[in-house]
Design a protein around this motif. Structure first.
Motif, PDB file in Angstrom:
ATOM      1  N   ILE A   1     -12.130  30.970  54.454  1.00 12.58           N
ATOM      2  CA  ILE A   1     -13.094  30.297  55.339  1.00 12.58           C
ATOM      3  C   ILE A   1     -12.856  28.794  55.311  1.00 12.58           C
ATOM      4  N   ALA A   2     -12.629  28.253  54.126  1.00 16.52           N
ATOM      5  CA  ALA A   2     -12.377  26.814  54.006  1.00 16.52           C
ATOM      6  C   ALA A   2     -11.125  26.419  54.767  1.00 16.52           C
ATOM      7  N   ALA A   3     -10.066  27.209  54.640  1.00 19.35           N
ATOM      8  CA  ALA A   3      -8.827  26.912  55.356  1.00 19.35           C
ATOM      9  C   ALA A   3      -9.050  26.968  56.860  1.00 19.35           C
ATOM     10  N   SER A   4      -9.812  27.940  57.328  1.00 17.25           N
ATOM     11  CA  SER A   4     -10.120  28.048  58.758  1.00 17.25           C
ATOM     12  C   SER A   4     -10.918  26.844  59.230  1.00 17.25           C
ATOM     13  N   ALA A   5     -11.862  26.398  58.406  1.00 15.35           N
ATOM     14  CA  ALA A   5     -12.682  25.247  58.785  1.00 15.35           C
ATOM     15  C   ALA A   5     -11.849  23.981  58.882  1.00 15.35           C
ATOM     16  N   VAL A   6     -10.899  23.817  57.959  1.00 16.52           N
ATOM     17  CA  VAL A   6     -10.021  22.649  58.002  1.00 16.52           C
ATOM     18  C   VAL A   6      -9.186  22.674  59.278  1.00 16.52           C
ATOM     19  N   LEU A   7      -8.648  23.841  59.612  1.00 13.84           N
ATOM     20  CA  LEU A   7      -7.863  23.960  60.839  1.00 13.84           C
ATOM     21  C   LEU A   7      -8.718  23.729  62.075  1.00 13.84           C
ATOM     22  N   ALA A   8      -9.940  24.266  62.075  1.00 15.05           N
ATOM     23  CA  ALA A   8     -10.829  24.128  63.234  1.00 15.05           C
ATOM     24  C   ALA A   8     -11.294  22.691  63.427  1.00 15.05           C
ATOM     25  N   SER A   9     -11.309  21.912  62.344  1.00 15.07           N
ATOM     26  CA  SER A   9     -11.779  20.532  62.465  1.00 15.07           C
ATOM     27  C   SER A   9     -10.884  19.703  63.383  1.00 15.07           C
ATOM     28  N   GLY A  10      -9.667  20.156  63.597  1.00 14.34           N
ATOM     29  CA  GLY A  10      -8.754  19.445  64.482  1.00 14.34           C
ATOM     30  C   GLY A  10      -8.833  19.882  65.928  1.00 14.34           C
ATOM     31  N   THR A  11      -9.649  20.884  66.214  1.00 14.03           N
ATOM     32  CA  THR A  11      -9.780  21.365  67.589  1.00 14.03           C
ATOM     33  C   THR A  11     -11.018  20.789  68.241  1.00 14.03           C
ATOM     34  N   ALA A  12     -11.013  20.765  69.560  1.00 10.28           N
ATOM     35  CA  ALA A  12     -12.156  20.215  70.299  1.00 10.28           C
ATOM     36  C   ALA A  12     -13.174  21.310  70.574  1.00 10.28           C
ATOM     37  N   TYR A  13     -14.366  21.128  70.075  1.00  9.25           N
ATOM     38  CA  TYR A  13     -15.476  22.023  70.403  1.00  9.25           C
ATOM     39  C   TYR A  13     -16.756  21.252  70.159  1.00  9.25           C
ATOM     40  N   VAL A  14     -17.868  21.778  70.661  1.00  8.68           N
ATOM     41  CA  VAL A  14     -19.155  21.109  70.508  1.00  8.68           C
ATOM     42  C   VAL A  14     -19.682  21.423  69.120  1.00  8.68           C
ATOM     43  N   ALA A  15     -19.642  20.432  68.242  1.00 10.38           N
ATOM     44  CA  ALA A  15     -20.005  20.645  66.844  1.00 10.38           C
ATOM     45  C   ALA A  15     -21.442  21.114  66.685  1.00 10.38           C
TER      46      ALA A  15
END
Length: 198
Positions: free
Chosen positions: A12-26
């Motif tokens: 989950i942590a690895a996915s969150a780190v990767l997702a932090s670089g993508t554009a989405y509405v936080a």
């Protein structure tokens, strides 16, 4: 903490780190700590065994009708089948509320890493709103003694069985895991260091 849970949290942590670089509405996405707390809840509440039809929680106060990963109260209907999506829709707002409750009660919340925050969110979700109020955990955390606060978590392992206050093995395992997350994860030298820092 068992290896299966440790590996899921790291994934989950690895996915969150990767997702932090993508554009989405936080604001529409749960925080990393809420996602981690939801994984803790899933692991300790049912590991997916209670997706479907509600059951009576014989260890819960009042033996409530329960479904999903510890969901009780309004919205839980006897005889209704709950899908994983139904469960996620019911659980997410409650975890977000637990996050809000913990944040409002812990003075140094913004300095904690996501692992520490997830441990407190899980406790509030599991024990209910206001669970930290007036506790030694809250007093120590608000005095800046996070290590002392984390060390208090294993004290919260009691339930009522046949009218008697009893240590529950499931709660012992859950609190050991949250204590470990709170006290060790994200710290220098730990294998999780550098993941999900504030």
């Amino acid at each position: 903490m068992n290896a299966a849970l440790r590996n899921r949290l790291l994934a989950i942590a690895a996915s969150a780190v990767l997702a932090s670089g993508t554009a989405y509405v936080a604001s529409q996405q749960p925080s990393a700590e809420v996602v981690l707390a939801m994984e803790l809840g899933s692991h300790f509440e049912s590991s997916g065994r209670h997706i479907g039809t509600p059951y009576v929680d014989h260890l819960g106060k009042g033996q409530p009708l329960t479904v999903c990963n510890g969901i009780t109260g309004p919205g839980v209907e006897a005889g209704r089948y709950y899908t994983r999506e139904d469960c996620h829709r019911m659980e997410l707002p409650r975890y977000r509320e637990a996050e809000k409750q913990a944040k409002n009660r812990l003075r140094y919340w913004d300095t904690y890493n996501a692992w520490v925050r997830a441990s407190f969110i899980d406790m509030v979700f599991n024990l209910g709103p206001g669970a930290l109020d007036g506790t030694t955990i809250q007093r120590l955390a608000n005095a800046g003694d996070l290590a002392g606060a984390c060390a208090q978590m294993p004290r919260w392992v009691y339930g009522t069985v046949s009218g008697q206050r009893t240590r529950l093995p499931g709660l012992e395992a859950r609190r050991d895991a949250t204590r470990e997350l709170c006290a060790e994860w994200g710290k220098d030298g730990h294998f999780s260091a550098g993941l999900l820092v504030p």
